[in-house]
Motif scaffolding. Structure first.
Motif, PDB file in Angstrom:
ATOM      1  N   ASP A 184       4.483   6.466   5.191  1.00 57.92           N
ATOM      2  CA  ASP A 184       3.329   6.552   3.746  1.00 57.92           C
ATOM      3  C   ASP A 184       3.779   5.075   2.921  1.00 57.92           C
ATOM      4  N   GLN A 185       4.302   4.653   3.134  1.00 55.81           N
ATOM      5  CA  GLN A 185       4.520   2.833   2.617  1.00 55.81           C
ATOM      6  C   GLN A 185       3.837   1.655   4.103  1.00 55.81           C
ATOM      7  N   LEU A 186       2.818   0.329   3.442  1.00 56.45           N
ATOM      8  CA  LEU A 186       2.688  -0.133   4.064  1.00 56.45           C
ATOM      9  C   LEU A 186       2.532  -1.583   3.330  1.00 56.45           C
ATOM     10  N   THR A 187       3.752  -3.254   3.719  1.00 55.36           N
ATOM     11  CA  THR A 187       3.794  -3.591   3.087  1.00 55.36           C
ATOM     12  C   THR A 187       3.557  -4.365   4.230  1.00 55.36           C
ATOM     13  N   PHE A 222       0.768  -1.313  -0.012  1.00 58.54           N
ATOM     14  CA  PHE A 222      -0.377   0.142  -0.103  1.00 58.54           C
ATOM     15  C   PHE A 222       0.656   1.127  -0.155  1.00 58.54           C
ATOM     16  N   GLY A 223       0.568   2.027  -0.869  1.00 56.64           N
ATOM     17  CA  GLY A 223       1.114   3.871  -0.685  1.00 56.64           C
ATOM     18  C   GLY A 223       2.719   3.359  -1.706  1.00 56.64           C
ATOM     19  N   TYR A 224       3.128   2.332  -1.907  1.00 52.85           N
ATOM     20  CA  TYR A 224       3.894   2.463  -2.893  1.00 52.85           C
ATOM     21  C   TYR A 224       4.291   0.561  -2.789  1.00 52.85           C
ATOM     22  N   LYS A 272       5.912   6.902  -8.702  1.00 51.04           N
ATOM     23  CA  LYS A 272       4.198   5.788  -9.401  1.00 51.04           C
ATOM     24  C   LYS A 272       3.848   5.269  -7.721  1.00 51.04           C
ATOM     25  N   PRO A 273       3.014   6.343  -7.078  1.00 51.45           N
ATOM     26  CA  PRO A 273       2.225   6.025  -6.020  1.00 51.45           C
ATOM     27  C   PRO A 273       0.840   4.573  -6.260  1.00 51.45           C
ATOM     28  N   LEU A 274       1.188   4.208  -5.370  1.00 56.36           N
ATOM     29  CA  LEU A 274      -0.637   3.384  -5.651  1.00 56.36           C
ATOM     30  C   LEU A 274      -1.840   4.286  -5.142  1.00 56.36           C
ATOM     31  N   PHE A 277       1.871  -6.159   9.676  1.00 59.07           N
ATOM     32  CA  PHE A 277       1.862  -4.848   9.125  1.00 59.07           C
ATOM     33  C   PHE A 277       3.283  -3.942   9.326  1.00 59.07           C
ATOM     34  N   THR A 278       4.215  -3.704   8.394  1.00 57.97           N
ATOM     35  CA  THR A 278       5.758  -2.683   7.688  1.00 57.97           C
ATOM     36  C   THR A 278       5.008  -1.887   7.614  1.00 57.97           C
TER      37      THR A 278
END
Length: 758
Positions: free
Chosen positions: A308-311, A265-267, A280-282, A418-419
């Motif tokens: 601003d990014q989640l994996t 998410f985010g990127y 290229k943000p999601l 959730f990272t």
């Protein structure tokens, strides 16, 4: 199978049915429906009617004694029945003997394996202590199950289960109880409760049960774990919010990550280049359900910048992620990871090889900043069970201490992480340039030149061997505690009362191997010799080129990982000559040096196997900006008496090493945990924080824009090595006319010889 009818006339009044070629003969009396079966074996027996290999009689529905008497006679009936019982007893005895021989063979094999790989010596007489092969944490035996098995035979004083080893140690209160357990359990098959697999226990007596006391490990600097950061209800809602099936955009990523499910998410994080496309943000950004959690983390001060990014990764039991460092140029300092669904053990590793296993409890938050984020690798080993502390089931936060008396297995369950990260918009300027992709090529290291004469060689060794070991002595000693099995074997093979010198003894780990020897050690490092003194070993400071011990006074000598620190062929030869001088005629010396061939006979050495991470994702510890191969040939202006050594090294180089000479004589800096590309090089040592004894550092990495205090956090020292090609050490030894080579072999990345003084 043979059947010979001796007297057909005696079968009058009966019907005969003979089946030859298999193990059954049948006779039926039509009036009584009586059946006799004969199983034919190998041993020869004779009856009135038949000569067969061995006869075992089984009678079904026999109520007609006349039939038996008509066929065999009254006396022979009892004889056949007796023969049947004897044959069955003999067969059972044979099976028992075979089983005993198999158990003994396996038991002896276990003895040899323990000695060869672990340095554990088994003994033939009974003691209170046992080593139990196949009953360790490494092959799935839990502490609870082993305790139940062993408690049946007496009260135990100690049960030690070393981490990741397939054996355990137990000490009973009395020798009789230990003998009882030995007799009952050796060769016994048991079923592992956790996985249902059958294993066979093989047991041997040992002199005593003792392992080094485990030192409690501390968390890597900059790492923090917050327990119960979310409630069970919040956990449930976050897990239910994940749509694994409906997101078609993750299909490509899932093809790459065959061993776990992942969503971004985010990127999107690109596993092909370990980075994100910042342009290229999601479209959807971070999930709404995560916003309250992140605001809580900001309010509590766990993070300074809103991610601003989640994996999201889902790990089933048996799945993991290779050791890695999140790319410096991709993300800011803070990286946080929330563990949902289950606890897990995560492994952290420093570039110097120091590892820490850390329990991440369910509903806990892992925060990585500073050194733990930039310098240490982190990963999850793919396995179905974790080794944890047995006390309180080990589900509490903290490091997993290698305390063999308090370890057990914990079955993994499905865990979802959730990272959260903050995408970096400028180059990374951290104080760890050796692992920073933004700073590659910016660090400054003045590489010394190859020595052209004796004075330069001595100066090189003073700066890049002697001074370095003085600085790193404490840290170096903490990593040198496990004796190498074949060296232990050599020392234990020496006669009682032998006088043995350990030349280059380091922290003295071999000085106490055999109490029946008179051992003395020496080393060039005063700080290492002081450590020997703290262990109550006899050691003194001296140079291996000039050892103040009387000639011919030693029954044996060892030189382990020493001679490869001498920078010229002449000095290496002189060191071996000095070893020979110390020996009496018939005395022996064992020499180990680092091998150029770290992959030998299609087997990688332990040095290469311990390389940080996988081939696709991991960051190598590169401390040299431009690593160039160095000419392996000794310079032409060496002393004239070195002509033979120069030619020897040239021949060896041409035959086996295959390295190409270049015009530059600067020593290259080796990349740790990789194959060697030059025989003469500098090998980095990453000093662990808090272990340096002196204020001034030697040859630390220069960090642009960093303060002296920041540089001292992780200084890097460089040690000179000459790695030996196959046959080189043996050839140098054979050049001395006062010794002969008894044995030459390769042992885990080292070339080794055993010399005998003539």
């Amino acid at each position: 199978m043979s059947l010979e009818v001796l007297e057909d006339s005696k079968l009058a009044g009966s019907q005969q049915e003979a089946k030859t070629g298999n193990s059954t003969l049948g006779y039926m009396n039509t009036s009584k429906a009586t059946v006799l079966y004969y199983n034919v074996e190998r041993r020869k027996e004779r009856t009135k009617l038949y000569e067969v290999t061995s006869v075992q009689l089984k009678v079904e529905q026999v109520d007609d004694a006349i039939l038996l008497r008509r066929i065999f006679g009254e006396e022979d009936t009892s004889k056949i029945q007796s023969t049947s019982m004897e044959a069955k007893t003999s067969e059972d005895n044979l099976k028992v003997q075979k089983m005993k021989k198999k158990v003994l063979r396996k038991q002896v094999r276990a003895q040899h394996t323990l000695m060869r790989h672990e340095g554990i010596k088994c003994i033939s007489h009974a003691t209170q202590s046992l080593v139990i092969a196949n009953a360790g944490l490494g092959n799935g035996m839990s502490r609870q199950q082993l305790l139940r098995i062993l408690e049946e035979y007496g009260a135990m004083e100690t049960l030690l289960m070393p981490p990741n080893k397939p054996y355990s140690f137990v000490k009973y209160r009395t020798t009789e109880e230990a003998k009882k357990a030995f007799n009952a359990l050796n060769g016994k098959e048991v079923t592992l409760e956790d996985c249902g697999q059958n294993i066979v226990l093989y047991i041997n007596f040992v002199e005593k049960v003792s392992l080094q006391n485990a030192v409690p490990a501390s968390l890597p600097p900059g790492l923090m774990i917050i327990e119960k950061i979310v409630s069970p209800e919040e956990e449930r809602r976050m897990l239910e919010s994940i749509d694994w099936k409906g997101d078609e955009d993750t299909q490509n990523a899932q093809k790459t990550l065959k061993h776990r499910r992942v969503k971004h998410f985010g990127y999107e994080f690109r596993y092909d280049n370990n980075n994100v496309d910042k342009d290229k943000p999601l479209p959807e950004g971070l999930p709404e359900i995560c916003i309250p959690f992140l605001e809580k983390c900001l309010k509590q001060g766990y993070i300074r910048h809103k991610p601003d990014q989640l994996t999201i990764n889902q790990y089933e039991p048996g799945q993991g992620i290779p050791p890695h460092i999140d790319t410096h140029s991709a993300f800011e300092d803070e990286i946080i990871s929330l563990s949902l669904g289950a606890e897990i053990v995560m492994d952290f590793k420093h570039p110097d090889g120091h590892t820490v296993a850390i329990m991440l409890p369910r509903c806990s938050l892992l925060v990585m900043t500073g050194e733990s984020r930039y310098l240490w690798t982190h990963g999850i080993t793919p396995r179905k069970y974790d080794v944890i502390q047995a006390s309180e089931l080990g589900h509490k936060v903290g490091t997993i201490t290698a305390d063999a008396g308090d370890l057990t297995l914990n079955r993994r369950e499905t865990r979802t992480s959730f990272t959260f990260r903050k995408v970096r918009r400028s180059p990374c300027n951290c104080i760890y340039p050796s692992v920073c992709d933004s700073q590659k090529g910016q660090q400054s290291l003045v590489q010394p030149a190859f020595p052209q004469n004796e004075m330069e060689a001595s100066k090189l060794e003073q700066e890049y061997v002697h001074k370095v070991y003085e600085e790193i002595a404490t840290h170096f000693s903490s990593t040198r505690h496990s004796p190498w099995p074949r060296i232990v074997e050599f020392l234990r093979s020496l006669p009682t009362g032998s006088i043995v010198a350990d030349i280059g003894c380091g922290n003295g780990k071999y000085l106490g191997i055999n109490d029946n020897l008179y051992m003395v050690g020496c080393d060039r490092s005063k700080n290492l010799v002081d450590i020997c003194g703290e262990k109550h070993f006899q050691a003194f400071v001296c140079d291996a080129l000039s050892v103040p011990i009387r000639s011919g006074s030693c029954d044996a000598c060892i030189s382990i990982a020493v001679i490869h620190h001498f920078s010229t062929a002449e000095r290496r030869l002189a060191t071996i000559r000095e070893l020979a001088r110390l020996l009496r005629p018939g005395g022996t010396a064992l020499i180990y040096v680092w091998a150029m061939e770290q992959e030998y006979r299609n087997q990688k050495s332990k040095y290469l196997k311990e390389k940080n991470g996988s081939k696709n994702k991991d960051k190598e510890m590169n401390t040299g900006a431009a690593q160039r191969a160095l000419r392996d040939q000794v310079p032409d202006n060496s002393r004239q008496d070195s002509a033979w050594s120069d030619q020897l090294l040239k021949d060896l180089k041409d035959e086996s090493c295959g390295t190409k000479p270049v015009a530059d004589f600067r020593l290259p800096v080796h990349t740790n945990r990789t194959s060697f590309h030059s025989q003469d090089l500098l090998v980095p040592w990453h000093l662990k924080s808090g272990t340096k004894k002196k204020e001034e550092s030697v040859d630390t990495v220069l960090v642009p824009g960093g303060s002296k205090e920041s540089r001292e956090l992780s200084p890097v020292f460089h040690r000179f090595y000459h790695v030996f090609c196959e046959g080189e050490l043996e050839a140098v030894c054979r050049s001395l006319d006062c010794v002969r080579v008894q044995k030459s072999y390769y042992d885990q990345g080292n070339w080794c010889v055993i010399l005998e003084k003539l």
